[in-house]
Write an enzyme that holds these catalytic residues in place. Sequence first.
Site, PDB file in Angstrom:
ATOM      1  N   GLU A 160      60.318 -49.688 -25.181  1.00 27.29           N
ATOM      2  CA  GLU A 160      59.785 -48.376 -25.588  1.00 27.29           C
ATOM      3  C   GLU A 160      58.643 -47.939 -24.665  1.00 27.29           C
ATOM      4  O   GLU A 160      57.613 -47.442 -25.116  1.00 27.29           O
ATOM      5  CB  GLU A 160      59.294 -48.437 -27.053  1.00 27.29           C
ATOM      6  CG  GLU A 160      60.343 -48.952 -28.023  1.00 27.29           C
ATOM      7  CD  GLU A 160      59.923 -48.887 -29.499  1.00 27.29           C
ATOM      8  OE1 GLU A 160      58.914 -48.243 -29.828  1.00 27.29           O
ATOM      9  OE2 GLU A 160      60.641 -49.501 -30.319  1.00 27.29           O
TER      10      GLU A 160
ATOM     11  N   GLU B  34      59.102 -55.219 -35.598  1.00 23.43           N
ATOM     12  CA  GLU B  34      57.701 -55.208 -36.058  1.00 23.43           C
ATOM     13  C   GLU B  34      57.422 -56.025 -37.315  1.00 23.43           C
ATOM     14  O   GLU B  34      56.701 -55.579 -38.206  1.00 23.43           O
ATOM     15  CB  GLU B  34      57.256 -53.756 -36.281  1.00 23.43           C
ATOM     16  CG  GLU B  34      57.445 -52.891 -35.046  1.00 23.43           C
ATOM     17  CD  GLU B  34      57.016 -51.437 -35.242  1.00 23.43           C
ATOM     18  OE1 GLU B  34      56.802 -51.024 -36.389  1.00 23.43           O
ATOM     19  OE2 GLU B  34      56.908 -50.722 -34.237  1.00 23.43           O
TER      20      GLU B  34
END
Length: 331
Positions: free
Chosen positions: A238, A131
Site C-alpha cells: 500500500e 492488521e
Amino acid sequence: MNAKLHEAFQQHFLIGAAVNPRTIQAQRELLAYHFNSITAENEMKFERVHPTEDQYTFDAADQLVAFAKSNGMGVRGHTLVWHNQTSPWMFTNEDGSTVDRDTLLARMKSHIETVVSRYKGEIYAWDVVNEAVSDNGDELLRPSKWLDIIGEDFIAKAFEYAHAADPDALLFYNDYNESNPVKREKIYTLVKSLLDKGVPIHGIGLQAHWSLYHPAIDEIREAIERYASLGVKLHITELDVSVFQHEDRRTDLVAPTEEMLALQAERYKQFFQVLKEYSEHITSVTFWGAADDYTWLDGFPVRGRKNWPFLFDTAHQPKQSYWNVLEVAGS
Ligand code: GLA
C-alpha cells in the site's frame, strides 16, 4: 514515450496500484501503461462483498478483475479477515446476542471459501489477515471481535480456509507501521509462530504508508531483513509517501511546494534503492493509488487537506519522483 514502470522493474518485482471503479476509468491509460498488478482499494473487503448473510455483491470486484484481465495485469486480493469494514451481522445472532466460536468460524470459512473460490486462478496473492497486530505496548494482538470470540487461532484458521479454497494463491499477513521496530518484532513473532505451527502462510505484506520524514530508511531496511529471515516472500502492498509530517495540521496548500517535491523525489529514490536491493525477497510493489488526482489521504487524517503521495501528478504527468525511481531501475 516515457518508460513503463513495470517494464523497468520486470527483473525485480511487479508494479501495482490500488484501484476502484472510478479510477479504472479516470486513470485507465496511466494504469494500463505503467502497472502490471492491481488491488481493489475497497471492493473485495468484507462489507462490500458480503453485506448480509445470504447476499454476496461481487459486481464492483468483478469489474476490477475484468479490467486487470483485459490489460494483462495480475490481481492481489484484499482482504479476507480484518477488524474494520466487516459487516456487523457476522458477529451477531438473530436475537442480537454475540455468536459463539463455532458459529463465527463456520461463517468465516464460508465467506473465505466463497470469495477465494470466485477468483481462483485470477488472484495471485491474498491479504488473508489484515492488521491483527497491536500498536500498543506489549500487547501482541489487537483487541477485536475475531480475537474475542474465536481466540488467537482465528488467524491460523483464516489461512487454512484460504489455502483450502485456492492452494495456488500466495497467502499474506498484511500490516502498517511495519517498519517500526517494536511493531516489527510483533509481526515477526506472529508470523514465526504461524510458520512453526505449519500454517499455510507465504508472505508478509508491508503496507508502507510512508511520508517525507518517516520511517527512517534504516528502519525499513531492518524490517525487510527481519521479515525476509523467516524465508517468506515480501510484498509492498500500500505504498504512498505523504508530503506531511504526521503531526502537521496545515490545510492551506493547494499544490505541493517545490521543497516537498524535491524531498519526495529523494525519498522515493532511497525507497526503491532498498526495494531493488532486496528484490530477491520482494516480488510485488503496490502503490495505494496511481496518481495525485485521487488518494485516500485527501482529507485523512486532516479534514479538507489534499495530499500528493504518488509518482504522477494530478494530471497524470511524471513527477521528479518518477524519474528518480526510473533511474534506480536502470542503475
Ligand atoms: C489500511 C487498509 C486498506 C485501506 C487503508 C486506507 O491500510 O489495509 O485497505 O483501508 O487502510 O485506505
